[in-house]
Design a protein around this motif. Structure first.
Motif, PDB file in Angstrom:
ATOM      1  N   LYS A 171       0.735  -0.844  -0.304  1.00 50.43           N
ATOM      2  CA  LYS A 171      -0.099   0.068   0.225  1.00 50.43           C
ATOM      3  C   LYS A 171       0.802   1.267   0.005  1.00 50.43           C
ATOM      4  N   ARG A 172       1.578   1.572   0.490  1.00 46.86           N
ATOM      5  CA  ARG A 172       2.742   2.274   0.731  1.00 46.86           C
ATOM      6  C   ARG A 172       3.227   1.960  -0.757  1.00 46.86           C
ATOM      7  N   LEU A 173       3.636   1.452  -1.239  1.00 45.96           N
ATOM      8  CA  LEU A 173       4.274   1.371  -2.850  1.00 45.96           C
ATOM      9  C   LEU A 173       3.724   2.311  -3.675  1.00 45.96           C
ATOM     10  N   SER A 174       2.372   1.875  -3.645  1.00 48.71           N
ATOM     11  CA  SER A 174       1.123   2.149  -4.824  1.00 48.71           C
ATOM     12  C   SER A 174       0.159   2.582  -4.659  1.00 48.71           C
ATOM     13  N   MET A 175       0.160   2.581  -3.113  1.00 51.76           N
ATOM     14  CA  MET A 175      -1.413   3.455  -2.843  1.00 51.76           C
ATOM     15  C   MET A 175      -2.546   2.772  -3.561  1.00 51.76           C
ATOM     16  N   ARG A 181       4.805  -4.249 -11.259  1.00 52.78           N
ATOM     17  CA  ARG A 181       5.885  -3.962 -10.816  1.00 52.78           C
ATOM     18  C   ARG A 181       5.605  -3.566  -9.415  1.00 52.78           C
ATOM     19  N   PHE A 182       5.128  -3.009  -8.408  1.00 50.06           N
ATOM     20  CA  PHE A 182       5.158  -2.908  -7.179  1.00 50.06           C
ATOM     21  C   PHE A 182       4.762  -4.064  -7.255  1.00 50.06           C
ATOM     22  N   ILE A 183       3.972  -4.872  -7.592  1.00 53.93           N
ATOM     23  CA  ILE A 183       3.906  -6.402  -6.403  1.00 53.93           C
ATOM     24  C   ILE A 183       4.728  -7.348  -6.773  1.00 53.93           C
ATOM     25  N   PHE A 184       5.759  -7.312  -8.294  1.00 50.29           N
ATOM     26  CA  PHE A 184       6.521  -8.184  -8.459  1.00 50.29           C
ATOM     27  C   PHE A 184       7.877  -7.558  -7.307  1.00 50.29           C
ATOM     28  N   TYR A 185       8.403  -6.014  -7.140  1.00 46.01           N
ATOM     29  CA  TYR A 185       8.655  -6.247  -5.931  1.00 46.01           C
ATOM     30  C   TYR A 185       8.854  -6.373  -4.468  1.00 46.01           C
ATOM     31  N   VAL A 186       7.183  -6.212  -3.694  1.00 41.46           N
ATOM     32  CA  VAL A 186       6.812  -6.504  -2.833  1.00 41.46           C
ATOM     33  C   VAL A 186       7.299  -8.164  -3.161  1.00 41.46           C
ATOM     34  N   GLY A 187       7.272  -9.043  -4.067  1.00 36.60           N
ATOM     35  CA  GLY A 187       7.175 -10.462  -4.165  1.00 36.60           C
ATOM     36  C   GLY A 187       8.464 -10.622  -3.507  1.00 36.60           C
ATOM     37  N   VAL A 188       9.990  -9.637  -4.248  1.00 34.41           N
ATOM     38  CA  VAL A 188      11.334 -10.363  -4.095  1.00 34.41           C
ATOM     39  C   VAL A 188      11.623  -9.766  -2.847  1.00 34.41           C
ATOM     40  N   ILE A 189      10.869  -8.899  -2.304  1.00 38.27           N
ATOM     41  CA  ILE A 189      11.637  -8.262  -1.102  1.00 38.27           C
ATOM     42  C   ILE A 189      11.250  -9.601  -0.092  1.00 38.27           C
ATOM     43  N   TRP A 190       9.518 -10.157  -0.376  1.00 36.88           N
ATOM     44  CA  TRP A 190       9.461 -10.888   0.601  1.00 36.88           C
ATOM     45  C   TRP A 190       9.673 -12.412   0.876  1.00 36.88           C
ATOM     46  N   GLY A 191      10.467 -12.850  -0.358  1.00 38.26           N
ATOM     47  CA  GLY A 191      11.789 -13.706  -1.165  1.00 38.26           C
ATOM     48  C   GLY A 191      12.817 -13.816   0.004  1.00 38.26           C
ATOM     49  N   LEU A 192      12.875 -12.469   0.040  1.00 41.44           N
ATOM     50  CA  LEU A 192      14.165 -12.796   0.981  1.00 41.44           C
ATOM     51  C   LEU A 192      13.865 -12.714   2.091  1.00 41.44           C
ATOM     52  N   TRP A 193      13.121 -12.043   2.645  1.00 41.04           N
ATOM     53  CA  TRP A 193      13.009 -12.215   4.110  1.00 41.04           C
ATOM     54  C   TRP A 193      12.829 -13.533   4.162  1.00 41.04           C
ATOM     55  N   HIS A 194      12.203 -14.688   3.259  1.00 41.18           N
ATOM     56  CA  HIS A 194      12.494 -16.039   4.200  1.00 41.18           C
ATOM     57  C   HIS A 194      13.378 -16.459   3.957  1.00 41.18           C
ATOM     58  N   ILE A 195      14.431 -16.161   3.214  1.00 35.92           N
ATOM     59  CA  ILE A 195      15.557 -16.918   2.974  1.00 35.92           C
ATOM     60  C   ILE A 195      16.249 -17.069   4.496  1.00 35.92           C
ATOM     61  N   PRO A 196      16.624 -16.145   5.050  1.00 37.54           N
ATOM     62  CA  PRO A 196      16.944 -16.934   6.642  1.00 37.54           C
ATOM     63  C   PRO A 196      16.261 -18.350   7.063  1.00 37.54           C
ATOM     64  N   MET A 197      14.905 -18.473   7.124  1.00 39.09           N
ATOM     65  CA  MET A 197      14.070 -19.759   7.552  1.00 39.09           C
ATOM     66  C   MET A 197      14.378 -20.657   7.069  1.00 39.09           C
ATOM     67  N   TRP A 198      14.196 -20.308   5.516  1.00 37.18           N
ATOM     68  CA  TRP A 198      14.759 -21.503   4.355  1.00 37.18           C
ATOM     69  C   TRP A 198      15.773 -21.957   4.582  1.00 37.18           C
ATOM     70  N   ILE A 222      -0.907 -13.285  -6.161  1.00 34.50           N
ATOM     71  CA  ILE A 222      -1.827 -13.591  -6.536  1.00 34.50           C
ATOM     72  C   ILE A 222      -2.563 -12.184  -5.568  1.00 34.50           C
ATOM     73  N   LEU A 223      -1.881 -12.530  -4.629  1.00 36.69           N
ATOM     74  CA  LEU A 223      -2.182 -12.444  -3.067  1.00 36.69           C
ATOM     75  C   LEU A 223      -2.740 -10.229  -3.547  1.00 36.69           C
ATOM     76  N   GLY A 224      -1.369  -9.710  -4.333  1.00 31.69           N
ATOM     77  CA  GLY A 224      -0.911  -8.396  -4.753  1.00 31.69           C
ATOM     78  C   GLY A 224      -2.370  -8.158  -5.682  1.00 31.69           C
ATOM     79  N   MET A 225      -2.817  -8.665  -6.435  1.00 31.16           N
ATOM     80  CA  MET A 225      -4.314  -8.481  -7.520  1.00 31.16           C
ATOM     81  C   MET A 225      -5.266  -8.588  -6.653  1.00 31.16           C
TER      82      MET A 225
END
Length: 278
Positions: A171-175, A181-198, A222-225
Motif C-alpha cells: 500500500k505504501r508503494l502504490s496506494m 511492478r509494485f507487486i513484483f517488487y514486494v514479492g522479491v523483498i518478501w522472498g528475501l525475507w524468507h531466506i533465513p527461515m529456509w 496472486i495476493l497482490g491482485m
C-alpha cells in the motif's frame, strides 16, 4: 429504503476513512517516501535475520544461551511490529487498522478462494496419483481435527504477514494505483525475507531455495491482485492460508500448476468483464 440508506452511509464512512488516511500520507509520499520505505525494508530484513542468528551460531558450534534460540519465534512478528511503529509515529494507526479490517467481503471473493481450494486439493491429488503417493493427505493431516487446528494456526500467521507485506508495504508503494511492478517488487523483498527461515531453520539446498523464491513471487502476484481488488487483509490471510494448507505437492509441481491455471483464470475474468461491458 432503510437498508439502502445504511449501505450508502457505510460506504460513505469507508471512503471518508480512506481519504483521511491518504491525505495524512500525502506529505510522506511527496517528501520522503523512498527513504522511509527503504528504512522499513532494511529494518525488517536485518531484525528478521537476527531472529535466526543464534541458531546459525549454534550450528557452527559457537556457544549460545538456549533462551536466545527462542528468538526464531519472533520472525513472523518483526514486519508487522515495524509497520505498527511506522503508523504510530505518523499518527495514522487507527486509520490504517480501519482501512485493513472494515472492508466488506463480497461473495465473489469467497467463491474465488473456494476455487483456489479446489485447485490446490485437485493438484495435490493429481500429484499423489502421478507420484504414487496415495497417502499424501493422510501423512500431512492425520485427522479432521488436525486440519482445523493447522488452518487456524496458519491463518493467524498469514494475517500477521499480510498486514505487513500487502496491508502496509504494498500500500505504501502504490496506494491506489494497480501496477504489476509494485507487486513484483514486494514479492522479491518478501522472498528475501524468507531466506533465513529456509536456509537456517529448514536447511533447504540452494536449488530448493530458488524454487521457493519463485513460488513466493508467484503468490505475491496472486495476493497482490486480491489486495487491489478487495483491500481486505482478512481475505488475503484466508487465501494465504489456503496456499499453505491445500497445495501439498512439492513446490516445483505447485509452481507449474499456478503458471498454467492462473493465466487461464485471469484471461477468463477479463473476458467475462469485457462481455458484461458490451
Amino acid at each position: 429504503i432503510k437498508s439502502s440508506f445504511l449501505k450508502k452511509n457505510y460506504l460513505s464512512n469507508s471512503f471518508q476513512r480512506e481519504a483521511i488516511y491518504f491525505q495524512r500520507h500525502n506529505l510522506f509520499y511527496t517528501t520522503s517516501c523512498n527513504k522511509k520505505t527503504n528504512c522499513w525494508i532494511i529494518t525488517v530484513l536485518l531484525l528478521s535475520f537476527s531472529c535466526y542468528l543464534p541458531m546459525l551460531l549454534k550450528r557452527f558450534e559457537i556457544p549460545v544461551p538456549n533462551v536466545l534460540l527462542s528468538t526464531k519465534y519472533l520472525f513472523v512478528l518483526i514486519p508487522v511490529v515495524i509497520s505498527l511503529v511506522f503508523e504510530i509515529r505518523e499518527h495514522t494507526l487507527k486509520q490504517w487498522v480501519l482501512f485493513l479490517f472494515t472492508r466488506r467481503l463480497p461473495a465473489r471473493s469467497i467463491l474465488q478462494c473456494a476455487l483456489f481450494i479446489s485447485i490446490g486439493l485437485g493438484s495435490s491429488y493429481g500429484y499423489a496419483m502421478v507420484a504414487g503417493e496415495p497417502d499424501l493427505f493422510i501423512n500431512t493431516y492425520s485427522t479432521i481435527f488436525s486440519v482445523f487446528l493447522n488452518s487456524i494456526y496458519l491463518f493467524a500467521i498469514a494475517l500477521l504477514e499480510e498486514m505487513a507485506w500487502r496491508g502496509f508495504f504494498l500500500k505504501r508503494l502504490s496506494m491506489k494505483q494497480e501496477k504489476m511492478r509494485f507487486i513484483f517488487y514486494v514479492g522479491v523483498i518478501w522472498g528475501l525475507w524468507h531466506i533465513p527461515m529456509w536456509s537456517i531453520r529448514n536447511l533447504l539446498t540452494v536449488q530448493e531455495i530458488i524454487l521457493y523464491f519463485v513460488w513466493t513471487i508467484l503468490l505475491s502476484f496472486i495476493l497482490g491482485m486480491f489486495y487491489y481488488r478487495y483491500h481486505s487483509v482478512l481475505i488475503l490471510a484466508f487465501l494465504h492460508m489456503i496456499f499453505n494448507t491445500c497445495f501439498l505437492a512439492p513446490v516445483q509441481w505447485n509452481i507449474l500448476i499456478v503458471l498454467i491455471v492462473v493465466p487461464i483464470l485471469t484471461g477468463f475474468y477479463k473476458l467475462k468483464k469485457c462481455n458484461k461491458s458490451i
